[in-house]
Design a protein around this motif. Structure first.
Motif, PDB file in Angstrom:
ATOM      1  N   LEU A  33       0.951  -1.056  -0.069  1.00 27.70           N
ATOM      2  CA  LEU A  33      -0.095  -0.098  -0.017  1.00 27.70           C
ATOM      3  C   LEU A  33       0.856   1.264  -0.050  1.00 27.70           C
ATOM      4  O   LEU A  33       0.563   2.285  -0.626  1.00 27.70           O
ATOM      5  CB  LEU A  33      -1.123   0.098   1.238  1.00 27.70           C
ATOM      6  N   SER A  34       1.908   1.195   0.683  1.00 32.90           N
ATOM      7  CA  SER A  34       2.643   2.306   0.721  1.00 32.90           C
ATOM      8  C   SER A  34       3.431   2.667  -0.525  1.00 32.90           C
ATOM      9  O   SER A  34       3.718   3.792  -1.097  1.00 32.90           O
ATOM     10  CB  SER A  34       3.789   2.359   1.870  1.00 32.90           C
ATOM     11  N   CYS A  38      -5.999   1.178   2.670  1.00 28.39           N
ATOM     12  CA  CYS A  38      -5.157   1.784   3.859  1.00 28.39           C
ATOM     13  C   CYS A  38      -5.670   1.835   5.399  1.00 28.39           C
ATOM     14  O   CYS A  38      -4.982   1.767   6.150  1.00 28.39           O
ATOM     15  CB  CYS A  38      -4.303   3.012   3.510  1.00 28.39           C
ATOM     16  N   LYS A  73      -4.968  -0.890   7.639  1.00 28.18           N
ATOM     17  CA  LYS A  73      -3.809  -1.080   8.113  1.00 28.18           C
ATOM     18  C   LYS A  73      -3.773   0.006   9.182  1.00 28.18           C
ATOM     19  O   LYS A  73      -3.224  -0.389  10.339  1.00 28.18           O
ATOM     20  CB  LYS A  73      -2.778  -0.658   7.104  1.00 28.18           C
ATOM     21  N   GLU A 106      -3.373   6.707   8.129  1.00 25.20           N
ATOM     22  CA  GLU A 106      -2.823   6.717   7.022  1.00 25.20           C
ATOM     23  C   GLU A 106      -3.942   7.085   5.963  1.00 25.20           C
ATOM     24  O   GLU A 106      -3.575   7.550   5.067  1.00 25.20           O
ATOM     25  CB  GLU A 106      -2.015   5.308   6.749  1.00 25.20           C
ATOM     26  N   GLY A 107      -5.163   6.331   6.088  1.00 25.78           N
ATOM     27  CA  GLY A 107      -6.133   6.486   5.269  1.00 25.78           C
ATOM     28  C   GLY A 107      -6.780   7.836   5.238  1.00 25.78           C
ATOM     29  O   GLY A 107      -7.010   8.317   3.994  1.00 25.78           O
TER      30      GLY A 107
END
Length: 827
Positions: free
Chosen positions: A231-232, A280, A283, A287-288
């Motif tokens: 994702l990152s 995101c 996780k 971050e989302g």
């Protein structure tokens, strides 16, 4: 700027490049503060060095232009280094904190000196002198430590500090995210400074900052795949495209007063960012939410005709600057300390755990890609599909009256469709995905070539045969890719076939025969197909159940891809992996395992059901029965009295090695607990036994005992030399595979006939990796020892023990020993 100053700034840039190497080298271990400081300073010196060189070459004329170019970057690095210094103090990293604060103050003083002409630069020089002194002290300390072999270590120069995080905590960290946030801070600062009036204009002088940020984020993308953070990696890949597009826009202001920002493309980009933000959140909630700023940024670009140059987009960039600074502090603190600032980790997981609708996939480096087994990189297909979406929808833009360069199309097509797809193909190749890597690299090259030709001004108004021939070559290559995808999945087949229609539109355009609307229609179709593959791969990599369908292959080979979802797949180089496979075997499972030659299928001898299962896993030729493997000759010690002494000594001399010995079958086999499964080992007259020269195999047999072994290839086919082939050939018939990549050798073992070894003779069933001459030399040495009398005295007398008294037996041994010693003296 004078010539000496240009030389100094060139050295500044060079040192910045060297700093990248130092940061990357240290990033292999978990040292977030050191890596962040090293790479942040290197980015600072790379950007400032480039700008100073441009000023020295006369491209940036006057103090105002130089100030407008330097201030945004210096401001962002001042904030970033301040955050790193504060976290360093909290973590008691004195040396790193002093360096960070010194460079931070140097940047701040340099900003003041650019606005206040009478302000002395002595403070800036003093701060950098402090950095030099600390660096010299640290370097001398490390050199002294090396010369004295760690006997003398100056205070603060030791690198072996106790890790504050547990092994599990350190494994889940991706240190490179910090550098990605610093680069977001850098690019946002350029536009936020213009909005706040800190600088008077946006122009080509700020391009080095933006493109340095883009290049560093490409590196963050690759290293995030190395950290198995898909994702990152996808986010920073997308963010790097924005950085290059922003720099391209500022560069074009030299020739174009007004740029055309197509509405459709930023909207598509915002949809991709929003989709990524949703995934995101499972996780990390924080971050989302952070990604939603980029959703807003893309929408603000689409809402205004001048895109990056409008106040709305610059206002969102100011918000991104503030959010990135807070995220930088939180993430750096959480990575450097076991005491975490709450970020919403695991909240979505707990909510989903209460429902039976969605089951999250466990993210573990050892279990990331079942079919490929061990790999150093995570899957990059998500980024590849996303870049196809960006490139496809960018192409639907009609060119304005100012020509191809006047429209913001080139960076989207060349960077997103080209460079990032080349990156995705390279990662796929590193994972062993030959077809996928071929497709991504082929498409990436095509996007770069066509983007530069059509939207870079190279095409012009000419159409001709030469361009058409090149496109036809790409079409032929893609035909082979399409044929290969028939064996992969329906989604890949549709993706590659729709790209073939894209190539047809290029060909028709090259020969001036393009029907109206065909190119727009087919690019929209290709974009939608790519978007579905993007979402499906994101969803399936996040959730184990249910899965979005990608379609079974049209042509499925027997056993191909078997075990990809159920079979345990672990890297053989880890002791925990070997223990996991040992537990499977102790519970009656069968596993694929590397050896000193090729891959084999194994089962524990003390589990007869497992031996029978392994024998039934493939069609087994009668002349190739299963063999017996041991970790060392000590495992035969309990049955030593049943083995010929010459054979025993031959085993000791030859093992561990790639020599298999066919020995007479006997009662000694009953000791290993094979029971009814003993009929699958060897023939009624003989058994092949071996002690392989392989650490993994030896460790596994130390845990489970002797094992029954057969080759991991169907009878009559080539040997299995890679863990991928174990899946392809045995399908779901194995319970686990120790993955170790390609075999060290592609040749099987040497099989020696020892059934008549008591007569002093041996034969050969197969000459493998171990040469015949060396085997015979070993055997001759053993015979020579027996001739001299160096023997096992338990086998000297043929008289039963009950008929010989202990005293007579001892006297007999002593007499024989005297005879042997006399023979030695005579020789």
């Amino acid at each position: 700027m004078s010539e000496p100053q240009v030389v100094i700034e060139s050295l500044h840039f060079s040192v910045g490049i060297l700093g990248i190497a130092g940061g990357l080298r240290r990033s292999l271990s978990h040292s977030p503060l050191f890596v962040s400081l090293c790479l942040t300073i290197s980015a600072l010196w790379c950007g400032s060095g480039l700008i100073s060189v441009l000023a020295g070459e006369g491209i940036l004329v006057g103090e105002t232009m130089y100030r407008n170019a330097m201030v945004p970057g210096l401001a962002s690095f001042t904030v970033a280094l301040l955050v790193i210094g504060v976290v360093g103090i909290l973590q008691r990293e004195v040396v790193l904190s002093i360096i960070s604060f010194a460079v931070c103050l140097a940047c701040a003083h340099e900003i003041v000196g650019l606005y206040v002409l009478g302000f002395s630069q002595v403070a800036t020089a003093a701060n950098y002198l402090l950095v030099c002194l600390i660096g010299a002290y640290f370097g001398f300390g490390r050199l002294l430590n090396y010369i004295t072999k760690a006997k003398i270590t100056l205070p603060g120069t030791g690198l072996t500090k106790k890790n504050k995080l547990t092994a599990a905590q350190a494994q889940d960290k991706n240190d490179m995210v910090i550098i990605g946030l610093v680069m977001n801070l850098l690019s946002a600062s350029v536009f936020a400074c213009r909005l706040l009036g800190v600088i008077s204009t946006l122009f080509k002088g700020q391009v080095p900052w933006l493109w340095v940020a883009g290049l560093y984020q490409l590196g963050v993308c690759v290293l995030s795949y190395r950290a198995f953070d898909t994702l990152s990696a996808t986010f920073y890949g997308f963010a790097s495209v924005l950085k290059f597009a922003e720099g391209y826009a500022l560069l074009l202001t030299t020739w174009y007063q007004v740029l055309d920002f197509p509405v459709a493309f930023p909207i598509v980009f915002s949809i991709l960012f929003f989709t990524l933000a949703l995934f995101c959140t499972q996780k990390c909630l924080l971050e989302g939410f952070y990604l939603l700023f980029y959703v807003s940024y893309c929408i603000s670009i689409a809402a205004q005709s001048n895109g990056f140059f409008q106040a709305g987009a610059q206002g969102v960039q100011a918000a991104i600057f503030i959010a990135s600074a807070f995220m930088l502090f939180i993430y750096l603190q959480n990575m450097a300390s076991p005491w975490r600032i709450p970020t919403g980790d695991g909240v979505i997981k707990e909510l989903l755990a209460r429902t039976n609708t969605l089951t999250l996939r466990q993210h573990n480096k050892d279990f990331h890609a079942p079919y490929l087994g061990y790999s150093k990189y995570a899957d990059a297909e998500v980024l590849g599909y996303g870049c196809s979406v960006l490139a496809a929808f960018a192409m639907i833009v009609s060119l304005g009256p100012d020509g191809p360069l006047g429209a913001m199309v080139l960076p989207w097509v060349v960077m997103a469709g080209g460079v990032l797809q080349l990156l995705s193909g390279s990662v796929a190749f590193a994972r062993g995905k030959t077809l996928e890597s071929t497709a991504f690299i082929l498409y990436g090259i095509m996007w770069v070539v066509w983007g530069l030709t059509r939207y870079g001004g190279l095409y012009g108004g000419t159409r001709g045969f030469n361009v058409a021939v090149g496109i036809i070559c790409f079409m032929l290559f893609n035909c082979f890719v399409i044929i290969g995808t028939l064996f992969l999945s329906k989604a890949w087949f549709t993706y590659s076939l729709s790209f073939e229609f894209i190539l047809i539109s290029f060909l028709l355009d090259a020969i001036s025969a393009l029907p109206f609307g065909y190119d727009i229609g087919i690019t929209v179709i290709f974009g939608l197909v790519s978007f579905y593959c993007f979402v499906a791969n994101l969803f399936n990599s996040s959730f184990e159940n249910p899965n979005l369908p990608l379609g079974e292959p049209f042509i499925k080979l027997s056993g191909y891809g078997g075990g990809s979802n159920k079979c345990l797949h672990v890297p053989a180089r880890k002791a925990t992996s070997v223990r996991a496979i040992a537990e499977i075997m102790k519970n009656g499972g069968t596993c694929g395992m590397p050896s000193d030659t090729v891959y084999v299928l194994v089962a524990a001898c003390n589990r007869p059901d497992a031996v029978e299962k392994a024998y039934s896993a493939k069609v087994h030729a009668e002349d190739r029965p299963m063999s017996l493997w041991i970790s060392s000759i000590k495992q035969l010690e309990p049955v030593r009295h049943l083995i010929n002494p010459i054979l025993w000594d031959f085993m000791e001399a030859a093992w561990p090695s790639s020599i298999s010995m066919v020995i007479p079958r006997g009662e000694w086999l009953d000791y290993f607990g094979l029971k009814h499964a003993a009929k699958y080992i060897g023939t009624p007259q003989s058994i092949a036994i071996r002690n392989p020269n392989c650490t993994v195999a030896t460790h596994l047999m130390d845990l489970v005992g002797p094992i029954a072994v057969m080759s991991a290839n169907p009878t009559g086919e080539a040997d299995t030399t890679h863990h991928n082939q174990v899946y392809a050939r045995l399908g779901n018939k194995v319970d686990g595979v120790l993955c170790d990549g390609p075999s060290p050798e592609n040749i099987a073992s040497t099989v020696v006939d020892c059934t008549k070894i008591h007569t002093g003779n041996i034969g050969f069933f197969r000459i493998g990796i171990y040469p015949r001459s060396q085997v015979l030399q070993l055997f001759q040495n053993v015979l020579k020892k027996h001739k001299k009398g160096v023997d096992n005295f338990a086998f000297i007398s043929d008289i039963p023990e009950e008929t010989v008294s202990p005293a007579a037996s001892d006297q007999n041994k002593q007499s024989l020993q005297i005879v042997y010693e006399r023979e030695d003296e005579e020789e």
